[in-house]
Design an enzyme around this catalytic site. Structure first.
Site, PDB file in Angstrom:
ATOM      1  N   ASN A  11       0.928  -1.173  -0.116  1.00  0.00           N
ATOM      2  CA  ASN A  11      -0.024   0.154  -0.084  1.00  0.00           C
ATOM      3  C   ASN A  11       0.901   1.435   0.021  1.00  0.00           C
ATOM      4  O   ASN A  11       1.535   1.556   1.088  1.00  0.00           O
ATOM      5  CB  ASN A  11      -0.814  -0.026   1.208  1.00  0.00           C
ATOM      6  CG  ASN A  11      -1.537   1.230   1.394  1.00  0.00           C
ATOM      7  OD1 ASN A  11      -1.756   2.080   0.431  1.00  0.00           O
ATOM      8  ND2 ASN A  11      -2.346   1.547   2.594  1.00  0.00           N
ATOM      9  N   TRP A  12       0.958   1.764  -1.148  1.00  0.00           N
ATOM     10  CA  TRP A  12       1.964   2.984  -1.156  1.00  0.00           C
ATOM     11  C   TRP A  12       1.283   4.217  -0.449  1.00  0.00           C
ATOM     12  O   TRP A  12       1.903   5.122  -0.725  1.00  0.00           O
ATOM     13  CB  TRP A  12       2.274   3.235  -2.670  1.00  0.00           C
ATOM     14  CG  TRP A  12       3.284   2.345  -3.274  1.00  0.00           C
ATOM     15  CD1 TRP A  12       3.917   1.423  -2.505  1.00  0.00           C
ATOM     16  CD2 TRP A  12       3.909   2.482  -4.549  1.00  0.00           C
ATOM     17  NE1 TRP A  12       4.738   0.648  -3.488  1.00  0.00           N
ATOM     18  CE2 TRP A  12       4.750   1.437  -4.688  1.00  0.00           C
ATOM     19  CE3 TRP A  12       3.827   3.084  -5.754  1.00  0.00           C
ATOM     20  CZ2 TRP A  12       5.672   1.177  -5.952  1.00  0.00           C
ATOM     21  CZ3 TRP A  12       4.541   3.087  -6.815  1.00  0.00           C
ATOM     22  CH2 TRP A  12       5.544   2.082  -6.954  1.00  0.00           C
ATOM     23  N   LYS A  13       0.033   4.295  -0.193  1.00  0.00           N
ATOM     24  CA  LYS A  13      -0.587   5.335   0.369  1.00  0.00           C
ATOM     25  C   LYS A  13      -0.362   6.588  -0.712  1.00  0.00           C
ATOM     26  O   LYS A  13      -0.348   6.575  -1.876  1.00  0.00           O
ATOM     27  CB  LYS A  13       0.051   5.545   1.690  1.00  0.00           C
ATOM     28  CG  LYS A  13      -0.183   4.423   2.470  1.00  0.00           C
ATOM     29  CD  LYS A  13      -0.001   4.632   4.171  1.00  0.00           C
ATOM     30  CE  LYS A  13      -0.043   3.319   4.625  1.00  0.00           C
ATOM     31  NZ  LYS A  13      -0.184   3.341   6.470  1.00  0.00           N
ATOM     32  N   HIS A  97      -9.659   1.166   4.726  1.00  0.00           N
ATOM     33  CA  HIS A  97      -8.229   1.205   5.529  1.00  0.00           C
ATOM     34  C   HIS A  97      -8.488   2.255   6.819  1.00  0.00           C
ATOM     35  O   HIS A  97      -9.133   3.287   6.739  1.00  0.00           O
ATOM     36  CB  HIS A  97      -7.228   2.119   4.559  1.00  0.00           C
ATOM     37  CG  HIS A  97      -5.858   1.933   5.197  1.00  0.00           C
ATOM     38  ND1 HIS A  97      -5.562   2.881   6.197  1.00  0.00           N
ATOM     39  CD2 HIS A  97      -4.822   1.061   4.825  1.00  0.00           C
ATOM     40  CE1 HIS A  97      -4.120   2.511   6.555  1.00  0.00           C
ATOM     41  NE2 HIS A  97      -3.848   1.533   5.856  1.00  0.00           N
ATOM     42  N   GLU A  99      -7.045   4.635   7.685  1.00  0.00           N
ATOM     43  CA  GLU A  99      -6.924   6.213   7.521  1.00  0.00           C
ATOM     44  C   GLU A  99      -8.070   6.595   6.826  1.00  0.00           C
ATOM     45  O   GLU A  99      -8.369   7.729   7.035  1.00  0.00           O
ATOM     46  CB  GLU A  99      -5.627   6.337   6.710  1.00  0.00           C
ATOM     47  CG  GLU A  99      -4.284   5.993   7.479  1.00  0.00           C
ATOM     48  CD  GLU A  99      -3.155   5.304   6.805  1.00  0.00           C
ATOM     49  OE1 GLU A  99      -2.974   5.575   5.480  1.00  0.00           O
ATOM     50  OE2 GLU A  99      -2.221   4.854   7.362  1.00  0.00           O
ATOM     51  N   GLU A 167      -5.329  -4.881  10.480  1.00  0.00           N
ATOM     52  CA  GLU A 167      -4.231  -3.873  10.567  1.00  0.00           C
ATOM     53  C   GLU A 167      -4.579  -3.330  11.849  1.00  0.00           C
ATOM     54  O   GLU A 167      -5.542  -2.140  12.047  1.00  0.00           O
ATOM     55  CB  GLU A 167      -4.425  -2.841   9.401  1.00  0.00           C
ATOM     56  CG  GLU A 167      -3.940  -3.536   8.192  1.00  0.00           C
ATOM     57  CD  GLU A 167      -3.589  -2.284   7.194  1.00  0.00           C
ATOM     58  OE1 GLU A 167      -2.174  -2.661   6.800  1.00  0.00           O
ATOM     59  OE2 GLU A 167      -4.154  -1.395   6.944  1.00  0.00           O
ATOM     60  N   GLY A 173       2.708   2.268  10.694  1.00  0.00           N
ATOM     61  CA  GLY A 173       3.797   3.347  10.584  1.00  0.00           C
ATOM     62  C   GLY A 173       4.350   3.576  12.055  1.00  0.00           C
ATOM     63  O   GLY A 173       5.054   4.620  12.130  1.00  0.00           O
ATOM     64  N   SER A 212       3.268  -2.332  10.154  1.00  0.00           N
ATOM     65  CA  SER A 212       4.833  -2.453  10.492  1.00  0.00           C
ATOM     66  C   SER A 212       5.472  -3.769  10.100  1.00  0.00           C
ATOM     67  O   SER A 212       6.255  -4.461  10.812  1.00  0.00           O
ATOM     68  CB  SER A 212       5.233  -2.131  12.052  1.00  0.00           C
ATOM     69  OG  SER A 212       4.671  -1.015  12.267  1.00  0.00           O
ATOM     70  N   GLY A 233       2.822  -1.323   4.305  1.00  0.00           N
ATOM     71  CA  GLY A 233       3.024   0.126   4.103  1.00  0.00           C
ATOM     72  C   GLY A 233       4.367   0.684   3.635  1.00  0.00           C
ATOM     73  O   GLY A 233       5.032   0.478   2.449  1.00  0.00           O
ATOM     74  N   GLY A 234       5.139   1.377   4.273  1.00  0.00           N
ATOM     75  CA  GLY A 234       6.306   1.815   4.310  1.00  0.00           C
ATOM     76  C   GLY A 234       7.389   1.085   3.437  1.00  0.00           C
ATOM     77  O   GLY A 234       8.131   1.416   2.722  1.00  0.00           O
TER      78      GLY A 234
HETATM   79  P1  13P Z   1       3.040   0.043   7.706  1.00  0.00           P
HETATM   80  O1  13P Z   1       3.451  -0.908   7.090  1.00  0.00           O
HETATM   81  O2  13P Z   1       3.856   1.243   7.249  1.00  0.00           O
HETATM   82  O3  13P Z   1       3.114   0.138   9.132  1.00  0.00           O
HETATM   83  O4  13P Z   1       1.501   0.644   7.117  1.00  0.00           O
HETATM   84  C1  13P Z   1       0.745  -0.542   7.197  1.00  0.00           C
HETATM   85  C2  13P Z   1      -0.595  -0.069   6.476  1.00  0.00           C
HETATM   86  O5  13P Z   1      -1.254   0.843   6.755  1.00  0.00           O
HETATM   87  C3  13P Z   1      -0.930  -0.938   4.990  1.00  0.00           C
HETATM   88  O6  13P Z   1      -1.896  -0.620   4.826  1.00  0.00           O
END
Ligand code: 13P
Length: 250
Positions: A11-13, A97, A99, A167, A173, A212, A233-234
């Site tokens: 997920n590149w956000k 998600h 967010e 999640e 993050g 994470s 994510g990251g």
């Molecule tokens: P991180 O892997 O950066 O913690 O993000 C997780 C995430 O929100 C994937 O959708």
């Protein structure tokens, strides 16, 4: 329905300009050279979906988006539909998600409507759930995530490919991850809730873990009970890190 292969989805956000396409291309090239035992996807910002789809064409890398509007078209300035995302080359989409739930107020009912829209547009939805730190500290984790799953998964998913992603909001993050026992407890409870919601159709879909996930913890997390992949994510932004997670999945 046959048990689907595990899924590792990035997920590149809201990260990535043109040069980021090269990272996806590196992932695609690696999968061509050495096929993975798992399915691999990158869910990119909408602006990059078409470029990614072109760049990785012919490889096993799946291209996805990160949200859709529930209608096919209309006067919804700034939104995009499942049909538009599919038209740009996506075959998958992340929905609900945390967010989007916390920043944009998306409810379970809206997520369910978006999941139906994803199917209508030919996209495979990844439907996200997760508890906040306060909810965990109050001992309400299973109640919260099972409630989210039951209200966010429409019965129309029966017969379609989809995934659920667990999640924990506090693990996103932050570099924090739940213990393996906590992950397994959540994943097993989610499986039960999926079966209660969808019957047999709730048995096959993979339940990803997200929050994470990194190259150094992926192998352990991916072996936990009912973990059918990861939503990353990251660590999905750099091909070298994302590929390390893909290879850790076998
Ligand atoms: P991180 O892997 O950066 O913690 O993000 C997780 C995430 O929100 C994937 O959708």
């Amino acid at each position: 329905m046959a048990v689907p292969r595990p899924l590792i989805a990035g997920n590149w956000k809201m990260f990535g300009l043109g040069p980021a396409v090269d990272e996806a291309r590196q992932v695609a090239v690696s999968l061509l050279a050495k096929p993975a035992a798992v399915r691999v996807a990158i869910c990119a910002p909408a602006t990059l979906v078409e470029r990614l789809a072109r760049a990785v064409e012919g490889s096993a890398l799946i291209v996805g988006g990160q949200d859709i509007h529930q209608e096919a078209s209309g006067a919804f300035t700034g939104d995009i539909s499942a049909e538009m995302l599919a038209d740009a080359g996506a075959t998958m989409v992340i929905l609900g998600h945390s967010e989007r739930r916390s920043i944009y107020g998306e409810t379970d009912a809206l997520v369910a409507a978006k999941a139906k829209a994803a199917l209508r547009g030919g996209l495979e939805p990844i439907i996200c759930v997760g508890e906040t730190l306060a909810e965990r500290q109050e001992g309400r984790t299973l109640q919260v995530i099972c409630g989210q799953v039951k209200a966010s998964l429409p019965t129309e998913l029966d017969g379609h490919a989809f995934a659920v992603a667990y999640e924990p909001v506090w693990a996103i993050g932050t570099g924090l991850t739940p213990t393996l026992e906590q992950i397994e407890e959540a994943q097993v409870a989610l499986r039960q809730a999926m079966v209660e919601a969808l019957g047999e159709a709730g048995r096959g879909a993979p339940i990803l873990y997200g929050g994470s996930v990194k190259p150094d913890n992926a192998a352990v997390i991916l072996k936990a009970r009912e973990v059918g992949g990861a939503l990353v994510g990251g660590a999905s932004l750099k091909a070298v890190d994302f590929l390390a997670i893909v290879r850790a999945a076998g």
